[in-house]
Design a protein around this motif. Structure first.
Motif, PDB file in Angstrom:
ATOM      1  N   ASN A 103      10.076   8.314  -4.896  1.00  0.00           N
ATOM      2  CA  ASN A 103      10.389   7.743  -6.203  1.00  0.00           C
ATOM      3  C   ASN A 103       9.227   6.955  -6.795  1.00  0.00           C
ATOM      4  O   ASN A 103       9.407   6.197  -7.745  1.00  0.00           O
ATOM      5  CB  ASN A 103      11.633   6.852  -6.115  1.00  0.00           C
ATOM      6  CG  ASN A 103      12.865   7.660  -5.776  1.00  0.00           C
ATOM      7  OD1 ASN A 103      12.981   8.822  -6.153  1.00  0.00           O
ATOM      8  ND2 ASN A 103      13.780   7.050  -5.048  1.00  0.00           N
ATOM      9  N   PHE A 104       8.039   7.142  -6.208  1.00  0.00           N
ATOM     10  CA  PHE A 104       6.853   6.439  -6.681  1.00  0.00           C
ATOM     11  C   PHE A 104       5.733   7.426  -6.979  1.00  0.00           C
ATOM     12  O   PHE A 104       5.564   8.421  -6.274  1.00  0.00           O
ATOM     13  CB  PHE A 104       6.346   5.439  -5.629  1.00  0.00           C
ATOM     14  CG  PHE A 104       7.135   4.170  -5.577  1.00  0.00           C
ATOM     15  CD1 PHE A 104       6.714   3.052  -6.273  1.00  0.00           C
ATOM     16  CD2 PHE A 104       8.314   4.091  -4.854  1.00  0.00           C
ATOM     17  CE1 PHE A 104       7.438   1.875  -6.243  1.00  0.00           C
ATOM     18  CE2 PHE A 104       9.050   2.930  -4.811  1.00  0.00           C
ATOM     19  CZ  PHE A 104       8.619   1.815  -5.504  1.00  0.00           C
ATOM     20  N   PHE A 108       1.640   9.219   1.313  1.00  0.00           N
ATOM     21  CA  PHE A 108       2.399   8.110   0.733  1.00  0.00           C
ATOM     22  C   PHE A 108       3.520   8.659  -0.142  1.00  0.00           C
ATOM     23  O   PHE A 108       4.661   8.209  -0.060  1.00  0.00           O
ATOM     24  CB  PHE A 108       1.486   7.187  -0.088  1.00  0.00           C
ATOM     25  CG  PHE A 108       2.238   6.053  -0.739  1.00  0.00           C
ATOM     26  CD1 PHE A 108       2.460   4.878  -0.044  1.00  0.00           C
ATOM     27  CD2 PHE A 108       2.743   6.166  -2.026  1.00  0.00           C
ATOM     28  CE1 PHE A 108       3.171   3.832  -0.618  1.00  0.00           C
ATOM     29  CE2 PHE A 108       3.443   5.135  -2.612  1.00  0.00           C
ATOM     30  CZ  PHE A 108       3.659   3.967  -1.909  1.00  0.00           C
ATOM     31  N   GLN A 109       3.208   9.608  -0.973  1.00  0.00           N
ATOM     32  CA  GLN A 109       4.200  10.164  -1.895  1.00  0.00           C
ATOM     33  C   GLN A 109       5.345  10.849  -1.152  1.00  0.00           C
ATOM     34  O   GLN A 109       6.482  10.810  -1.609  1.00  0.00           O
ATOM     35  CB  GLN A 109       3.530  11.116  -2.878  1.00  0.00           C
ATOM     36  CG  GLN A 109       2.629  10.344  -3.835  1.00  0.00           C
ATOM     37  CD  GLN A 109       1.671  11.224  -4.599  1.00  0.00           C
ATOM     38  OE1 GLN A 109       1.056  12.111  -4.028  1.00  0.00           O
ATOM     39  NE2 GLN A 109       1.545  10.966  -5.885  1.00  0.00           N
ATOM     40  N   SER A 133       6.533   9.846   1.694  1.00  0.00           N
ATOM     41  CA  SER A 133       7.350   8.757   2.244  1.00  0.00           C
ATOM     42  C   SER A 133       8.069   7.968   1.157  1.00  0.00           C
ATOM     43  O   SER A 133       9.113   7.368   1.418  1.00  0.00           O
ATOM     44  CB  SER A 133       6.476   7.808   3.061  1.00  0.00           C
ATOM     45  OG  SER A 133       5.905   8.484   4.150  1.00  0.00           O
ATOM     46  N   PHE A 134       7.504   7.946  -0.044  1.00  0.00           N
ATOM     47  CA  PHE A 134       8.078   7.201  -1.158  1.00  0.00           C
ATOM     48  C   PHE A 134       8.191   8.126  -2.371  1.00  0.00           C
ATOM     49  O   PHE A 134       7.414   8.006  -3.322  1.00  0.00           O
ATOM     50  CB  PHE A 134       7.215   5.979  -1.493  1.00  0.00           C
ATOM     51  CG  PHE A 134       7.132   4.985  -0.374  1.00  0.00           C
ATOM     52  CD1 PHE A 134       8.067   3.969  -0.266  1.00  0.00           C
ATOM     53  CD2 PHE A 134       6.132   5.074   0.580  1.00  0.00           C
ATOM     54  CE1 PHE A 134       7.996   3.054   0.773  1.00  0.00           C
ATOM     55  CE2 PHE A 134       6.053   4.162   1.629  1.00  0.00           C
ATOM     56  CZ  PHE A 134       6.993   3.149   1.718  1.00  0.00           C
ATOM     57  N   SER A 148       1.519   7.382  -7.314  1.00  0.00           N
ATOM     58  CA  SER A 148       0.505   6.508  -6.731  1.00  0.00           C
ATOM     59  C   SER A 148      -0.894   6.970  -7.088  1.00  0.00           C
ATOM     60  O   SER A 148      -1.120   8.108  -7.491  1.00  0.00           O
ATOM     61  CB  SER A 148       0.658   6.456  -5.206  1.00  0.00           C
ATOM     62  OG  SER A 148       0.408   7.717  -4.635  1.00  0.00           O
ATOM     63  N   ASP A 158       7.015   2.736  -9.550  1.00  0.00           N
ATOM     64  CA  ASP A 158       8.291   3.432  -9.609  1.00  0.00           C
ATOM     65  C   ASP A 158       8.238   4.451 -10.747  1.00  0.00           C
ATOM     66  O   ASP A 158       7.709   4.162 -11.819  1.00  0.00           O
ATOM     67  CB  ASP A 158       9.405   2.406  -9.843  1.00  0.00           C
ATOM     68  CG  ASP A 158      10.778   3.000  -9.743  1.00  0.00           C
ATOM     69  OD1 ASP A 158      11.148   3.769 -10.663  1.00  0.00           O
ATOM     70  OD2 ASP A 158      11.481   2.705  -8.769  1.00  0.00           O
ATOM     71  N   ASN A 184      13.823  -3.855  -4.622  1.00  0.00           N
ATOM     72  CA  ASN A 184      13.622  -2.698  -5.490  1.00  0.00           C
ATOM     73  C   ASN A 184      12.338  -2.894  -6.306  1.00  0.00           C
ATOM     74  O   ASN A 184      12.398  -3.134  -7.512  1.00  0.00           O
ATOM     75  CB  ASN A 184      14.843  -2.526  -6.395  1.00  0.00           C
ATOM     76  CG  ASN A 184      14.779  -1.239  -7.172  1.00  0.00           C
ATOM     77  OD1 ASN A 184      14.068  -0.315  -6.817  1.00  0.00           O
ATOM     78  ND2 ASN A 184      15.533  -1.189  -8.265  1.00  0.00           N
TER      79      ASN A 184
END
Length: 167
Positions: A28-29, A22-23, A25-26, A31, A61, A3
């Motif tokens: 909760n992040f 990227f955002q 795919s992720f 960037s 995160d 985590n």
């Protein structure tokens, strides 16, 4: 289960306008990325229809978002943020440094990175750099010396030295 709160990526092969990949795919992040095309005119970027080499990204995160300040990008070779919570203040940088055959570029980027740290570092700030430094025992003595002097001048310690690999 891993985590992570922070992710450092180098050689992302994304154009600046593709950073939302990227955002997606992720989710909760948040960037921030730096790529060679980010300082180019939009009409020049549009002529480049493929992905470009290099680039770097730092992600955090969303739970730590209130404690993160994005630092101004000054180079396509690195990007940074500042994490500040309670008595902890850390400058975090993701850097992809010039590769073989670009000795002058490597030394120049070391100078710009040093100035970036000096500009953004206050008193007791720590510095963490996630990097593909492209500097190893196979590198020229000039590269090794420049990287070593950079680490000394910024009071940095190498934590892990892993070989460059390709997949």
């Amino acid at each position: 289960k891993i985590n992570p709160k922070f992710i450092f990526l180098q050689e992302i092969w994304l154009n600046f306008h593709q950073k939302t990949l990227f955002q997606k795919s992720f989710p909760n992040f948040n960037s921030k990325c730096s790529t060679p095309d980010m300082f180019e005119k939009i009409e020049d970027v549009l002529l480049n229809n493929g992905s470009i080499r290099c680039g770097c990204l730092i992600a955090w995160d969303t739970s730590v978002n209130p404690f993160v300040t994005e630092l101004e990008d000054v180079s396509p070779w690195f990007t940074g943020i500042k994490f500040n919570k309670d008595n902890t203040s850390v400058i975090m940088i993701s850097a992809y440094l010039p590769t073989a055959g670009l000795d002058d570029d490597f030394v120049d980027v070391m100078a710009v990175l040093s100035e970036f740290i000096l500009t953004n570092r206050k008193n007791e700030d720590s510095v963490i750099i996630g990097t593909d430094s492209n500097c190893s025992t196979k590198s020229t003595k000039r590269w090794q010396s420049a990287f070593h002097q950079f680490c000394i001048s910024q009071n940095l310690q190498k934590i892990e030295d892993s070989p460059t690999t390709s997949t």
